[in-house]
Design a protein around this motif. Structure first.
Motif, PDB file in Angstrom:
ATOM      1  N   SER A  60       0.410   5.912  -1.080  1.00  0.00           N
ATOM      2  CA  SER A  60      -0.421   7.104  -1.125  1.00  0.00           C
ATOM      3  C   SER A  60      -1.113   7.146  -2.491  1.00  0.00           C
ATOM      4  CB  SER A  60       0.443   8.325  -0.849  1.00  0.00           C
ATOM      5  OG  SER A  60      -0.329   9.502  -0.893  1.00  0.00           O
ATOM      6  N   TRP A  61      -1.207   8.307  -3.080  1.00  0.00           N
ATOM      7  CA  TRP A  61      -1.996   8.416  -4.334  1.00  0.00           C
ATOM      8  C   TRP A  61      -1.186   8.114  -5.589  1.00  0.00           C
ATOM      9  CZ3 TRP A  61      -1.496  12.604  -8.000  1.00  0.00           C
ATOM     10  CH2 TRP A  61      -0.468  13.495  -7.683  1.00  0.00           C
ATOM     11  N   VAL A  62       0.135   7.975  -5.473  1.00  0.00           N
ATOM     12  CA  VAL A  62       0.948   7.559  -6.622  1.00  0.00           C
ATOM     13  C   VAL A  62       1.867   6.422  -6.195  1.00  0.00           C
ATOM     14  CG1 VAL A  62       1.052   9.554  -8.183  1.00  0.00           C
ATOM     15  CG2 VAL A  62       2.480   9.514  -6.122  1.00  0.00           C
ATOM     16  N   SER A  63       2.037   5.438  -7.104  1.00  0.00           N
ATOM     17  CA  SER A  63       2.887   4.288  -6.781  1.00  0.00           C
ATOM     18  C   SER A  63       4.104   4.180  -7.684  1.00  0.00           C
ATOM     19  CB  SER A  63       2.076   2.989  -6.830  1.00  0.00           C
ATOM     20  OG  SER A  63       1.183   2.941  -5.736  1.00  0.00           O
ATOM     21  N   HIS A  64       4.256   5.120  -8.615  1.00  0.00           N
ATOM     22  CA  HIS A  64       5.510   5.313  -9.360  1.00  0.00           C
ATOM     23  C   HIS A  64       5.832   4.249 -10.418  1.00  0.00           C
ATOM     24  CE1 HIS A  64       5.862   8.247  -6.235  1.00  0.00           C
ATOM     25  NE2 HIS A  64       6.226   7.400  -5.297  1.00  0.00           N
ATOM     26  N   PHE A  65       4.904   3.326 -10.696  1.00  0.00           N
ATOM     27  CA  PHE A  65       5.157   2.351 -11.767  1.00  0.00           C
ATOM     28  C   PHE A  65       5.006   3.027 -13.124  1.00  0.00           C
ATOM     29  CE2 PHE A  65       4.328  -0.380  -8.236  1.00  0.00           C
ATOM     30  CZ  PHE A  65       5.099  -1.505  -8.490  1.00  0.00           C
ATOM     31  N   ARG A  66       5.940   2.748 -14.048  1.00  0.00           N
ATOM     32  CA  ARG A  66       5.772   3.256 -15.423  1.00  0.00           C
ATOM     33  C   ARG A  66       4.547   2.613 -16.051  1.00  0.00           C
ATOM     34  NH1 ARG A  66      11.830   2.910 -18.041  1.00  0.00           N
ATOM     35  NH2 ARG A  66      12.551   4.955 -17.386  1.00  0.00           N
ATOM     36  N   ALA A  80      -8.390   8.534   1.636  1.00  0.00           N
ATOM     37  CA  ALA A  80      -8.578   9.441   0.486  1.00  0.00           C
ATOM     38  C   ALA A  80      -7.360   9.393  -0.436  1.00  0.00           C
ATOM     39  CB  ALA A  80      -8.818  10.865   0.978  1.00  0.00           C
ATOM     40  N   GLU A  81      -6.168   9.310   0.145  1.00  0.00           N
ATOM     41  CA  GLU A  81      -4.955   9.187  -0.693  1.00  0.00           C
ATOM     42  C   GLU A  81      -5.014   7.884  -1.499  1.00  0.00           C
ATOM     43  OE1 GLU A  81      -1.316   9.544   1.570  1.00  0.00           O
ATOM     44  OE2 GLU A  81      -1.966  11.393   2.524  1.00  0.00           O
ATOM     45  N   LEU A  82      -5.351   6.791  -0.836  1.00  0.00           N
ATOM     46  CA  LEU A  82      -5.381   5.492  -1.524  1.00  0.00           C
ATOM     47  C   LEU A  82      -6.482   5.462  -2.578  1.00  0.00           C
ATOM     48  CD1 LEU A  82      -4.808   3.057   1.502  1.00  0.00           C
ATOM     49  CD2 LEU A  82      -3.099   4.099  -0.005  1.00  0.00           C
ATOM     50  N   ALA A  83      -7.614   6.114  -2.283  1.00  0.00           N
ATOM     51  CA  ALA A  83      -8.727   6.159  -3.251  1.00  0.00           C
ATOM     52  C   ALA A  83      -8.310   6.900  -4.516  1.00  0.00           C
ATOM     53  CB  ALA A  83      -9.942   6.838  -2.624  1.00  0.00           C
ATOM     54  N   ALA A  84      -7.379   7.845  -4.385  1.00  0.00           N
ATOM     55  CA  ALA A  84      -6.928   8.630  -5.541  1.00  0.00           C
ATOM     56  C   ALA A  84      -5.830   7.915  -6.336  1.00  0.00           C
ATOM     57  CB  ALA A  84      -6.415   9.993  -5.059  1.00  0.00           C
ATOM     58  N   ASN A  85      -5.429   6.724  -5.882  1.00  0.00           N
ATOM     59  CA  ASN A  85      -4.373   5.979  -6.580  1.00  0.00           C
ATOM     60  C   ASN A  85      -4.999   5.175  -7.722  1.00  0.00           C
ATOM     61  OD1 ASN A  85      -2.331   4.161  -7.374  1.00  0.00           O
ATOM     62  ND2 ASN A  85      -1.364   4.291  -5.362  1.00  0.00           N
ATOM     63  N   ALA A  87      -3.805   3.493 -10.119  1.00  0.00           N
ATOM     64  CA  ALA A  87      -3.189   2.235 -10.530  1.00  0.00           C
ATOM     65  C   ALA A  87      -3.655   1.064  -9.658  1.00  0.00           C
ATOM     66  CB  ALA A  87      -1.663   2.356 -10.463  1.00  0.00           C
ATOM     67  N   ALA A  88      -4.273   1.377  -8.523  1.00  0.00           N
ATOM     68  CA  ALA A  88      -4.573   0.326  -7.540  1.00  0.00           C
ATOM     69  C   ALA A  88      -5.813  -0.479  -7.889  1.00  0.00           C
ATOM     70  CB  ALA A  88      -4.738   0.960  -6.164  1.00  0.00           C
ATOM     71  N   ALA A  89      -5.733  -1.793  -7.619  1.00  0.00           N
ATOM     72  CA  ALA A  89      -6.885  -2.672  -7.767  1.00  0.00           C
ATOM     73  C   ALA A  89      -7.544  -2.909  -6.412  1.00  0.00           C
ATOM     74  CB  ALA A  89      -6.443  -4.003  -8.367  1.00  0.00           C
ATOM     75  N   GLN A  90      -6.757  -2.778  -5.340  1.00  0.00           N
ATOM     76  CA  GLN A  90      -7.261  -3.003  -3.976  1.00  0.00           C
ATOM     77  C   GLN A  90      -6.585  -2.018  -3.041  1.00  0.00           C
ATOM     78  OE1 GLN A  90      -6.627  -7.074  -2.580  1.00  0.00           O
ATOM     79  NE2 GLN A  90      -7.260  -6.531  -0.507  1.00  0.00           N
ATOM     80  N   ARG A  91      -7.355  -1.477  -2.095  1.00  0.00           N
ATOM     81  CA  ARG A  91      -6.844  -0.452  -1.188  1.00  0.00           C
ATOM     82  C   ARG A  91      -7.094  -0.885   0.253  1.00  0.00           C
ATOM     83  NH1 ARG A  91      -9.122   1.313  -5.705  1.00  0.00           N
ATOM     84  NH2 ARG A  91      -7.999   2.861  -6.943  1.00  0.00           N
ATOM     85  N   VAL A  92      -6.044  -0.811   1.090  1.00  0.00           N
ATOM     86  CA  VAL A  92      -6.160  -1.281   2.468  1.00  0.00           C
ATOM     87  C   VAL A  92      -5.612  -0.206   3.399  1.00  0.00           C
ATOM     88  CG1 VAL A  92      -5.477  -3.072   4.114  1.00  0.00           C
ATOM     89  CG2 VAL A  92      -5.795  -3.665   1.695  1.00  0.00           C
TER      90      VAL A  92
END
Ligand SMILES: C[S@@+](CC[C@H](N)C(=O)[O-])C[C@H]1O[C@@H](n2cnc3c(N)ncnc32)[C@H](O)[C@@H]1O
Length: 206
Positions: A60-66, A80-85, A87-92
């Motif tokens: 979702s929008w947070v992936s919890h990595f420090r 929309a959740e993935l777009a708000a993440n 930390a992400a370089a790629q969203r699927v």
């Protein structure tokens, strides 16, 4: 229970049988576990050295990595959740219950994570087998979860058992895939501490 399957009939049934795209059409920009549990997830990611190219499954929008890994790929149901993440370089956007085959090549990832979501998979052994395929040999697949869920979307087998049972279920997914070394079950936050409990089950791709 059958000779072929360790899961009894009806184990993967859900009360909401409609396609997952209906339930997840609306973005939920919320957290699904409390701050202590989120911190425990990030701490474990760091402890296990989950770095490099990492796939966050059912994201979702947070992936919890420090500290976000060099290349984080997030896969989930809601764009929309993935777009708000951040930390992400790629969203699927990909429905694992409709298509357990992962849209990635062999040995593409150093690690795969799945937080607060494994209970929604209706074909988990196929998904775990796919995770092993996209992981490099020795790469870690880590599932973390607490004691909360969307009950209409969780599988019946999950709803019918307790936290210890949930750990056994996830360990069985790893074993049934035949594609991982023996899984580790780790109670990161035991129940009764005044926060969400946090459980981890993980294994390395054989
Ligand atoms: C409780 S949320 C957890 C989100 C995130 N992993 C976290 O830790 O906050 C469940 C997530 O599972 C994803 N999900 C549910 N069913 C899915 C499916 N069939 N295929 C792929 N992802 C799914 C949803 O997109 C949603 O973001």
């Amino acid at each position: 229970m059958t000779a072929e399957s360790p899961f009894p009939p009806g184990f993967f049934d859900r009360s909401d049988t409609s396609g997952d795209e209906r339930f997840y059409v609306q973005p939920r920009l919320v957290t699904h576990i409390d701050d202590a549990a989120i911190a425990a997830v990030g701490e474990l990611y760091e402890e296990l050295g989950l770095q490099g190219r990492v796939l966050d499954l059912m994201s979702s929008w947070v992936s919890h990595f420090r500290t976000p890994p060099a290349e984080l790929v997030v896969l989930g149901m809601n764009d929309a959740e993935l777009a708000a993440n951040d930390a992400a370089a790629q969203r699927v956007v990909h429905d694992l219950n409709a298509t357990p085959v992962l849209p990635f090549g062999d040995d593409e990832f150093d690690a795969v994570t799945c937080c607060a979501s494994v209970d929604y998979l209706i074909r988990p052994v196929e998904v775990f087998t796919e995770v092993a395929r996209v992981l490099r040999p020795g790469g870690t697949f880590l599932c973390t979860f607490s004691n909360r869920c969307f009950p209409t979307k969780a599988i019946r087998g999950w709803l019918m058992t307790d936290d210890e049972g949930h750990c056994r279920i996830v360990a069985t997914y790893f074993l049934a895939s035949g594609a991982f070394d023996p899984p580790v079950v780790d109670v990161r936050i035991p129940p009764g501490r005044g926060t969400d409990p946090l459980y981890a089950v993980y294994a390395t791709a054989a």
